[in-house]
Design an enzyme around this catalytic site. Structure first.
Site, short mmCIF file in Angstrom:
data_model
loop_
_atom_site.label_atom_id
_atom_site.label_comp_id
_atom_site.label_asym_id
_atom_site.label_seq_id
_atom_site.Cartn_x
_atom_site.Cartn_y
_atom_site.Cartn_z
CE LYS A 33 -7.04 -1.66 9.40
NZ LYS A 33 -6.00 -1.98 8.28
CB ALA A 92 -2.03 -3.13 0.88
CB SER A 93 -6.26 -2.61 4.49
OG SER A 93 -7.34 -3.72 4.87
CB SER A 150 -9.01 9.95 7.69
OG SER A 150 -7.95 9.73 6.93
N PRO A 158 -3.46 3.40 14.04
CG PRO A 158 -2.74 3.79 12.10
CD PRO A 158 -3.10 2.64 13.14
CB ILE A 180 -0.86 5.77 6.08
CG1 ILE A 180 -2.07 6.61 6.54
CG2 ILE A 180 0.24 5.72 6.96
CD1 ILE A 180 -2.87 5.78 7.45
N GLY A 240 0.96 -1.25 0.03
CA GLY A 240 0.07 -0.14 -0.12
C GLY A 240 0.98 1.23 0.20
CE1 TYR A 244 -10.48 0.28 7.19
CE2 TYR A 244 -11.36 1.57 9.21
CZ TYR A 244 -10.07 1.36 8.06
OH TYR A 244 -9.08 1.77 8.58
N1 NAP Z 1 -6.74 6.89 6.96
C1 NAP Z 1 -7.09 6.78 8.27
O1 NAP Z 1 -7.51 7.53 8.86
C2 NAP Z 1 -6.43 5.29 9.03
C3 NAP Z 1 -6.61 5.14 10.20
C4 NAP Z 1 -6.42 3.83 10.83
C5 NAP Z 1 -5.81 2.78 10.02
N2 NAP Z 1 -5.71 2.93 8.70
C6 NAP Z 1 -5.06 2.02 7.76
O2 NAP Z 1 -3.90 2.59 7.23
C7 NAP Z 1 -3.86 1.84 5.82
C8 NAP Z 1 -3.56 2.80 4.72
O3 NAP Z 1 -4.77 3.73 4.88
P1 NAP Z 1 -4.74 5.05 3.98
O4 NAP Z 1 -5.35 5.82 4.66
O5 NAP Z 1 -3.33 5.24 3.47
O6 NAP Z 1 -5.53 4.59 2.62
P2 NAP Z 1 -5.43 4.69 1.16
O7 NAP Z 1 -4.91 5.96 0.77
O8 NAP Z 1 -6.77 4.32 0.64
O9 NAP Z 1 -4.28 3.36 0.97
C9 NAP Z 1 -5.07 2.11 0.73
C10 NAP Z 1 -3.78 1.30 0.19
O10 NAP Z 1 -3.89 -0.05 0.12
C11 NAP Z 1 -4.01 -0.59 -1.19
N3 NAP Z 1 -4.84 -1.50 -1.70
C12 NAP Z 1 -6.29 -1.66 -1.20
N4 NAP Z 1 -6.70 -2.72 -1.68
C13 NAP Z 1 -5.71 -3.46 -2.09
C14 NAP Z 1 -5.73 -4.59 -2.75
N5 NAP Z 1 -6.80 -5.53 -2.90
N6 NAP Z 1 -4.65 -4.99 -3.33
C15 NAP Z 1 -3.58 -4.36 -3.16
N7 NAP Z 1 -3.39 -3.23 -2.64
C16 NAP Z 1 -4.63 -2.58 -2.16
C17 NAP Z 1 -4.35 0.67 -2.21
O11 NAP Z 1 -3.68 0.57 -3.19
P3 NAP Z 1 -4.08 1.78 -4.51
O12 NAP Z 1 -3.44 2.88 -4.14
O13 NAP Z 1 -3.75 1.00 -5.87
O14 NAP Z 1 -5.45 1.87 -4.46
C18 NAP Z 1 -3.44 1.87 -1.39
O15 NAP Z 1 -2.13 1.82 -1.62
C19 NAP Z 1 -5.15 0.79 5.72
O16 NAP Z 1 -4.70 -0.37 6.33
C20 NAP Z 1 -6.05 1.46 6.50
O17 NAP Z 1 -6.87 0.66 7.06
C21 NAP Z 1 -6.06 4.36 8.16
#
Ligand code: NAP
Length: 320
Positions: free
Chosen positions: A163, A82-83, A201, A186, A14, A9, A159
């Site tokens: 997680k 990645a999720s 977010s 986070p 992030i 990811g 979601y």
């Molecule tokens: N944002 C928040 O507030 C927050 C809080 C707590 C935890 N998190 C966790 O932090 C992580 C990153 O979140 P983020 O906010 O940075 O979200 P994001 O920008 O949507 O990033 C998600 C990443 O996961 C990749 N991904 C999703 N589905 C996939 C699949 N089937 N196969 C391969 N790659 C896949 C996406 O690839 P593409 O770029 O190609 O779509 C992207 O790189 C996640 O695990 C999320 O649950 C986020």
């Protein structure tokens, strides 16, 4: 090999920050994207300082084991971010969210084991800590607390369910296979976005500034800056004394506290008025990220997180 790591990811909001800080620290990074031909996933990473010599991009699908194994081979550490994390309507929760989150985590851990990786950092979430309606209302939530799976199923909270089940699967795998796993949980992550696409977010914040009065009482227990989340991942990776889960947020607060602060800082926008106490039963706490502050992290306060995020939205032309 010691300073070679994989970030799944890596193209995400992030992930891009983590790749940026790892490159700055001299690491060689294998960053994964879903589509190598999509410049929105690759160009901002290739432009980072150090990328021309120490960044390798890999195309993976979380459900295709061999694609993951190629990315983690030769790495001492893996950061699994990645999720699926979306604000879009979910039609098929199993296929769109649960399988990639849970089976994806198992595939990454299996590949890490096969490739001889020494430590895996899993990006979980406060969504695997909360909602937890049975936690005593007079005790601040800690790493001991787990999201209530049945409650999520009943309410269709896919979601947090994804997680929670993914993190539980990671701990099971680690125990059964004697793999060194550590977890970061986070809060709601905001700040300047390096990647061209906004994550969930930041879209939530944008909608709030546009006057949307959603409440998110099932999700929100604090905010954290992109840079601090990325640093937290590096700290728990590099400190062998770091074990278990790590809540990563500047403070435990109510969504109402956050909305009130946004309204105070940006009165020119149409921020809706919502009650301060949006999450009955959630005790506010200043030291929700204590395990990380003990490792040396100094969290940016909510005000700085909001200002950095809003100024970034303005600079991208998403707010006038
Ligand atoms: N944002 C928040 O507030 C927050 C809080 C707590 C935890 N998190 C966790 O932090 C992580 C990153 O979140 P983020 O906010 O940075 O979200 P994001 O920008 O949507 O990033 C998600 C990443 O996961 C990749 N991904 C999703 N589905 C996939 C699949 N089937 N196969 C391969 N790659 C896949 C996406 O690839 P593409 O770029 O190609 O779509 C992207 O790189 C996640 O695990 C999320 O649950 C986020």
């Amino acid at each position: 090999m010691e300073k070679v790591v994989c970030v799944t990811g890596g193209s995400g909001a992030i992930g891009s920050w983590l790749v940026h800080l790892l490159l700055d620290r001299g690491y060689t990074v294998h960053a994964t994207v879903q589509n190598l031909n999509d410049e929105a996933e690759t160009k901002h990473l290739q432009a980072l300082h150090g990328a021309s010599t120490r960044l390798r991009l890999f195309q993976i699908d979380l459900l295709l084991y061999d694609t993951i194994l190629s990315a983690v081979r030769g790495c001492a550490g893996v950061f699994h971010l990645a999720s699926p994390c979306t604000v879009d309507k979910i039609h098929d929760p199993q296929k769109e969210v649960l399988d990639p989150a849970i089976k994806g985590t198992q595939n990454v851990l299996m590949a890490a084991k096969e490739a001889g990786v020494r430590r895996v950092v899993i990006t979980s979430s406060i969504s695997s800590i909360h909602p937890s309606p049975n936690w005593p209302g007079d005790v601040a939530k800690t790493e001991e607390c787990w999201t209530d799976i049945e409650y999520c199923k009943q309410k269709g909270l896919w979601y947090p369910l994804s997680k929670t089940l993914a993190e539980k699967a990671a701990w099971d795998f680690a125990k059964e296979n004697d793999l060194d796993v550590v977890v970061v949980n986070p809060g709601t992550v905001m700040g300047p976005v390096i990647s061209p696409r906004l994550n969930a977010s930041m879209i939530m914040l944008l909608r709030l500034l546009q006057g949307c009065a959603e409440t998110y009482e099932d999700f929100f227990i604090g905010s954290v800056h992109f840079k601090d989340v990325a640093l937290a991942h590096i700290l728990v990776y590099e400190n062998k004394s770091a074990t278990g889960r790590h809540m990563c947020l500047e403070a435990i607060s109510h969504y109402g506290d956050f909305v009130a602060k946004v309204a105070e800082l940006y009165p020119e926008y149409n921020v809706p008025k919502i009650p301060r106490d949006t999450q009955p039963g959630l005790l506010r706490a200043k030291d929700g990220g204590k395990k990380l502050t003990d490792l040396g992290l100094r969290f940016f306060p909510m005000e700085k997180i909001i200002k950095d995020a809003v100024e970034d939205l303005k600079s991208k032309g998403l707010l006038s």
